[in-house]
Design a protein around this motif. Sequence first.
Motif, PDB file in Angstrom:
ATOM      1  N   LEU A  75       1.033  -1.243   0.045  1.00 51.20           N
ATOM      2  CA  LEU A  75       0.069  -0.026   0.084  1.00 51.20           C
ATOM      3  C   LEU A  75       1.080   1.214  -0.048  1.00 51.20           C
ATOM      4  CD1 LEU A  75      -2.967   1.175   0.194  1.00 51.20           C
ATOM      5  CD2 LEU A  75      -2.364   1.451   2.811  1.00 51.20           C
ATOM      6  N   VAL A  76       0.689   2.175  -0.824  1.00 45.11           N
ATOM      7  CA  VAL A  76       1.487   3.338  -0.869  1.00 45.11           C
ATOM      8  C   VAL A  76       1.181   4.222  -0.036  1.00 45.11           C
ATOM      9  CG1 VAL A  76       2.262   5.146  -2.654  1.00 45.11           C
ATOM     10  CG2 VAL A  76       2.462   2.656  -3.356  1.00 45.11           C
ATOM     11  N   GLY A  77      -0.322   4.554   0.010  1.00 48.97           N
ATOM     12  CA  GLY A  77      -0.884   5.496   0.777  1.00 48.97           C
ATOM     13  C   GLY A  77      -2.366   5.854   0.515  1.00 48.97           C
ATOM     14  N   VAL A  78      -2.970   6.287   1.237  1.00 48.17           N
ATOM     15  CA  VAL A  78      -4.385   6.754   1.285  1.00 48.17           C
ATOM     16  C   VAL A  78      -4.517   8.256   1.383  1.00 48.17           C
ATOM     17  CG1 VAL A  78      -6.659   6.595   2.434  1.00 48.17           C
ATOM     18  CG2 VAL A  78      -5.061   4.966   2.884  1.00 48.17           C
ATOM     19  N   HIS A  79      -5.050   8.520   0.057  1.00 53.34           N
ATOM     20  CA  HIS A  79      -5.190  10.001  -0.087  1.00 53.34           C
ATOM     21  C   HIS A  79      -6.617  10.559  -0.147  1.00 53.34           C
ATOM     22  CE1 HIS A  79      -1.243   8.881  -2.015  1.00 53.34           C
ATOM     23  NE2 HIS A  79      -1.054   9.860  -1.432  1.00 53.34           N
ATOM     24  N   GLN A  80      -6.949  11.887   0.392  1.00 54.59           N
ATOM     25  CA  GLN A  80      -8.233  12.363   0.394  1.00 54.59           C
ATOM     26  C   GLN A  80      -8.074  13.732  -0.470  1.00 54.59           C
ATOM     27  OE1 GLN A  80      -9.874  12.847   4.175  1.00 54.59           O
ATOM     28  NE2 GLN A  80     -11.297  14.043   3.707  1.00 54.59           N
ATOM     29  N   TRP A  81      -9.167  13.944  -1.258  1.00 58.20           N
ATOM     30  CA  TRP A  81      -9.035  15.048  -2.204  1.00 58.20           C
ATOM     31  C   TRP A  81     -10.745  15.443  -2.721  1.00 58.20           C
ATOM     32  CZ3 TRP A  81      -9.844  14.678  -7.959  1.00 58.20           C
ATOM     33  CH2 TRP A  81      -9.633  15.827  -8.470  1.00 58.20           C
ATOM     34  N   ARG A  82     -10.935  16.641  -2.763  1.00 55.89           N
ATOM     35  CA  ARG A  82     -12.323  17.241  -3.180  1.00 55.89           C
ATOM     36  C   ARG A  82     -11.917  17.305  -4.836  1.00 55.89           C
ATOM     37  NH1 ARG A  82     -16.849  18.435  -1.320  1.00 55.89           N
ATOM     38  NH2 ARG A  82     -16.113  18.908   0.959  1.00 55.89           N
ATOM     39  N   SER A  83     -12.746  16.461  -5.374  1.00 54.11           N
ATOM     40  CA  SER A  83     -12.859  16.409  -7.062  1.00 54.11           C
ATOM     41  C   SER A  83     -13.223  17.598  -7.627  1.00 54.11           C
ATOM     42  CB  SER A  83     -13.493  15.159  -7.497  1.00 54.11           C
ATOM     43  OG  SER A  83     -13.616  15.196  -9.054  1.00 54.11           O
ATOM     44  N   SER A  84     -12.496  18.157  -8.599  1.00 50.82           N
ATOM     45  CA  SER A  84     -13.047  19.572  -9.211  1.00 50.82           C
ATOM     46  C   SER A  84     -13.782  18.931 -10.563  1.00 50.82           C
ATOM     47  CB  SER A  84     -11.544  20.164  -9.935  1.00 50.82           C
ATOM     48  OG  SER A  84     -10.662  19.092 -10.601  1.00 50.82           O
ATOM     49  N   GLU A  85     -13.865  17.594 -10.739  1.00 48.97           N
ATOM     50  CA  GLU A  85     -14.816  17.070 -11.591  1.00 48.97           C
ATOM     51  C   GLU A  85     -16.251  16.948 -11.321  1.00 48.97           C
ATOM     52  OE1 GLU A  85     -15.364  12.552 -13.661  1.00 48.97           O
ATOM     53  OE2 GLU A  85     -13.396  13.206 -13.138  1.00 48.97           O
ATOM     54  N   HIS A  86     -16.357  16.316  -9.978  1.00 52.31           N
ATOM     55  CA  HIS A  86     -17.891  16.187  -9.669  1.00 52.31           C
ATOM     56  C   HIS A  86     -17.908  17.151  -8.262  1.00 52.31           C
ATOM     57  CE1 HIS A  86     -16.123  13.063  -7.204  1.00 52.31           C
ATOM     58  NE2 HIS A  86     -15.890  12.393  -8.247  1.00 52.31           N
TER      59      HIS A  86
END
Length: 163
Positions: A75-86
């Motif tokens: 497992l490389v990592g867990v990332h959280q992000w607010r999508s600019s797409e939706h």
Amino acid sequence: MTKASDSKNDVWRPHVTVACVVADGDRYLMVEEEVSGRLAYNQPAGHLDDLESLEHAAVRETREETGWTVALTHLVGVHQWRSSEHGDVVVRFTYAANPVSHDPGQPLDSGVRRALWLTRREIADLGERLRSPMVLMSIDDWLAGQRLPLSIVGNLMPDGGVP
């Protein structure tokens, strides 16, 4: 602080996704895809299906989007992000994987134009054409040696999470 609700439908839920950093020397497996009318580049990635383990989803998505069968290593990592797409929040579990075999005749997922191998510099040069900032972040985490054992993600799904 938000109030607890009696309705399960009122509970906020992020999109849970998986991705794979698949390296072959200094090149990385990428996907060229049409997203909302534009051409975008991403690692093999996609949504977790109901009753599916994260590991199974990562292997499945890679095969469906690229024709490559892979073996997860870390497992490389867990990332959280607010999508600019939706506009919704995405929680992404990114795995490292080794390429095992390729089926060039396998039809690719809808919207996927092709799978290709690019260097980190070529990926960085794509700039705004990257599907998200998590693409380069995942590669940079992998290059920095960030590798967690697969066992770090517990799996209590029936049948090991294989639908």
